[in-house]
Design an enzyme around this catalytic site. Structure first.
Site, PDB file in Angstrom:
ATOM      1  N   ASP A 128       0.817  -1.212   0.000  1.00  0.00           N
ATOM      2  CA  ASP A 128       0.000   0.000   0.000  1.00  0.00           C
ATOM      3  C   ASP A 128       0.848   1.257   0.000  1.00  0.00           C
ATOM      4  O   ASP A 128       0.498   2.260  -0.621  1.00  0.00           O
ATOM      5  CB  ASP A 128      -0.892   0.060   1.248  1.00  0.00           C
ATOM      6  CG  ASP A 128      -1.831  -1.128   1.354  1.00  0.00           C
ATOM      7  OD1 ASP A 128      -1.879  -1.932   0.401  1.00  0.00           O
ATOM      8  OD2 ASP A 128      -2.510  -1.238   2.395  1.00  0.00           O
ATOM      9  N   ASP A 206      -2.485   5.346  -2.994  1.00  0.00           N
ATOM     10  CA  ASP A 206      -1.841   4.177  -2.412  1.00  0.00           C
ATOM     11  C   ASP A 206      -1.289   3.355  -3.572  1.00  0.00           C
ATOM     12  O   ASP A 206      -1.939   3.243  -4.630  1.00  0.00           O
ATOM     13  CB  ASP A 206      -2.855   3.297  -1.656  1.00  0.00           C
ATOM     14  CG  ASP A 206      -3.165   3.817  -0.253  1.00  0.00           C
ATOM     15  OD1 ASP A 206      -2.766   4.956   0.073  1.00  0.00           O
ATOM     16  OD2 ASP A 206      -3.819   3.077   0.509  1.00  0.00           O
ATOM     17  N   HIS A 255      -7.850  -0.250  -3.441  1.00  0.00           N
ATOM     18  CA  HIS A 255      -6.822  -1.194  -3.874  1.00  0.00           C
ATOM     19  C   HIS A 255      -7.357  -2.143  -4.952  1.00  0.00           C
ATOM     20  O   HIS A 255      -8.413  -2.761  -4.779  1.00  0.00           O
ATOM     21  CB  HIS A 255      -6.207  -1.944  -2.693  1.00  0.00           C
ATOM     22  CG  HIS A 255      -5.647  -0.992  -1.675  1.00  0.00           C
ATOM     23  ND1 HIS A 255      -5.378  -1.338  -0.381  1.00  0.00           N
ATOM     24  CD2 HIS A 255      -5.305   0.332  -1.781  1.00  0.00           C
ATOM     25  CE1 HIS A 255      -4.900  -0.283   0.277  1.00  0.00           C
ATOM     26  NE2 HIS A 255      -4.849   0.747  -0.550  1.00  0.00           N
ATOM     27  N   ASP A 257      -5.979  -4.894  -6.162  1.00  0.00           N
ATOM     28  CA  ASP A 257      -5.463  -6.263  -6.230  1.00  0.00           C
ATOM     29  C   ASP A 257      -6.387  -7.322  -5.621  1.00  0.00           C
ATOM     30  O   ASP A 257      -5.938  -8.424  -5.264  1.00  0.00           O
ATOM     31  CB  ASP A 257      -4.034  -6.359  -5.670  1.00  0.00           C
ATOM     32  CG  ASP A 257      -3.833  -5.626  -4.361  1.00  0.00           C
ATOM     33  OD1 ASP A 257      -4.771  -4.939  -3.907  1.00  0.00           O
ATOM     34  OD2 ASP A 257      -2.732  -5.735  -3.789  1.00  0.00           O
ATOM     35  N   CYS A 357      -0.788  -7.935  -0.859  1.00  0.00           N
ATOM     36  CA  CYS A 357      -0.754  -6.760   0.029  1.00  0.00           C
ATOM     37  C   CYS A 357       0.411  -6.825   1.011  1.00  0.00           C
ATOM     38  O   CYS A 357       1.014  -5.797   1.330  1.00  0.00           O
ATOM     39  CB  CYS A 357      -2.032  -6.681   0.852  1.00  0.00           C
ATOM     40  SG  CYS A 357      -3.526  -6.441  -0.079  1.00  0.00           S
TER      41      CYS A 357
HETATM   42  N1  NVA Z   1     -10.677  -3.428  -0.965  1.00  0.00           N
HETATM   43  C1  NVA Z   1     -10.603  -4.778  -1.472  1.00  0.00           C
HETATM   44  C2  NVA Z   1      -9.331  -5.478  -1.065  1.00  0.00           C
HETATM   45  C3  NVA Z   1      -8.146  -5.045  -1.821  1.00  0.00           C
HETATM   46  C4  NVA Z   1      -6.891  -5.806  -1.504  1.00  0.00           C
HETATM   47  C5  NVA Z   1     -11.746  -5.590  -0.933  1.00  0.00           C
HETATM   48  O1  NVA Z   1     -12.224  -5.333   0.158  1.00  0.00           O
HETATM   49  O2  NVA Z   1     -12.164  -6.537  -1.603  1.00  0.00           O
END
Ligand code: NVA
Length: 372
Positions: A128, A206, A255, A257, A357
């Site tokens: 991150d 990030d 994020h 990923d 992560c």
């Molecule tokens: N925000 C995403 C996870 C990202 C690594 C989720 O909660 O699915």
């Protein structure tokens, strides 16, 4: 430009080979991994409550975060996650990868700027806070006040990498005043595109809102990464890279990923709920829809959805680290042509991430290429 340890030693390095001398060098998510930073859960604390949190925390965790603001996470959960991190390190080392760790930093020490004060959170998710592009390691201007000093835990490593020849930079230090956050943010359910809590007051991002495919870098706007931040990075990286911003069907984005995961040239893992249409850039790639997560509802996930099962780590174009109990994902990845390497990680998952992560790939052997 290339990365690797096979540069000739008795000739003056050509400019194009300078990156090869750097201990930091990574262009993709899949080139052979040589060195990685793995996060730590030591000192992990709940962040102080703030308007930036509800847009991304699971609804069933809001009360826990409000009640425990600034307090340590439960010690038994931290201990269980630490054991899994240790197992992860052993797995990586057994696969020939050099592992580095950040320094534990007290997270409950209050700090302030002229406008606000906070305490920290953790150094569990290097993905991150830091972005590696080629031989450059970038400290990200993160939007959460509780993550303002997160990169301090990595400073001993950053200094060592710099002394070894890496380029070390940082995005503009954000002010994170109230102007950076939509103070009236409300959950708009399934609205498309979703309300995002960060404004365009100043650039924030990030690193985990970007995924690297050589000259092409995929980005998403999220509740921590704004257009301004993406543009800052685009201009900073310059003409050698193309930064594409895609929109996915993620109602609470933070994020990329657990949404879209390039695994190897021509092989893409997608979240079937969030990626109804694969971006045209990936035309011709084989696409695997991630199997539905199997984590039981009783398993605490403080910060993410169960799609954290997609947050795998490629060791090269064949080997992939996968959660040991995630049988559907293990089978799906085998069928997709990969070799899964298993590691327990459910207890770490509780803290908001999985293998991708929890890591920062510092060096992958490869060269800067176009894959599209
Ligand atoms: N925000 C995403 C996870 C990202 C690594 C989720 O909660 O699915």
């Amino acid at each position: 430009m290339t990365c690797g340890n096979d540069t000739a030693v008795n000739t003056a390095p050509a400019a194009a080979d300078l990156a090869a001398a750097s201990p930091v060098c990574s262009y993709t998510e899949w080139d052979p991994l040589e060195e990685v930073v793995v996060g730590i859960v030591d000192e992990a604390c709940f962040p102080p409550w703030h308007v930036a949190l509800p847009p991304v925390l699971p609804a069933n965790q809001h009360e826990t975060f409000r009640d425990n603001a600034g307090e340590p996470f439960p010690p038994e959960r931290v201990a269980a996650a630490r054991r899994e991190l240790d197992e992860f390190v052993r797995v990586l080392e057994a696969e020939g990868v050099t592992v580095r760790r950040p320094e534990p930093v007290p997270q409950n020490t209050p700090y302030s700027t002229p406008d606000w004060s906070s305490t920290g959170m953790y150094a569990a998710m290097p993905r991150d806070a830091l972005l590696v592009v080629g031989d450059e390691i970038i400290e990200c201007p993160m939007a959460w006040r509780s993550r303002y000093y997160e990169t301090l835990a990595y400073r001993p490593l950053l200094k060592a990498y710099f002394h070894g020849g890496a380029r070390w930079t940082a995005g503009p230090k954000p002010e994170l005043t109230d102007a950076q956050f939509d103070q009236k943010w409300t959950d708009d359910g399934d609205h498309d595109p979703p309300n995002l809590v960060v404004t365009e007051f100043e650039p924030t991002f990030d690193a985990a809102d970007f995924t690297r495919c050589g000259r092409d870098i995929i980005a998403q706007k999220s509740n921590v990464t704004n257009e301004f931040g993406i543009e800052w990075l685009r201009r900073h990286l310059g003409d050698e890279y193309r930064v594409h911003t895609f929109e996915f069907r993620d109602t609470h984005p933070m994020h990329i990923d657990a949404t879209i995961v390039p695994m190897a040239p021509g092989k893409l893992l997608i979240n079937p709920e969030r990626v109804p249409v694969v971006p045209a850039l990936f035309r011709g790639w084989d696409v695997l829809e991630a199997p539905a997560p199997i984590l039981p509802d009783s398993h605490p996930l403080y910060m993410t959805s169960k799609w954290i099962n997609m947050n795998i780590l490629m060791l090269d174009e064949d080997r992939v680290i996968v959660e040991r109990q995630d049988e559907p994902m293990i089978q799906a990845l085998k069928n997709f042509g990969f070799t899964p390497i298993l590691c327990n990680f459910r207890n770490f998952n509780s803290f908001g991430g999985s293998f991708h992560c929890a890591t920062l790939d510092v060096r992958r052997r490869g060269s800067l290429q176009s894959y599209f």
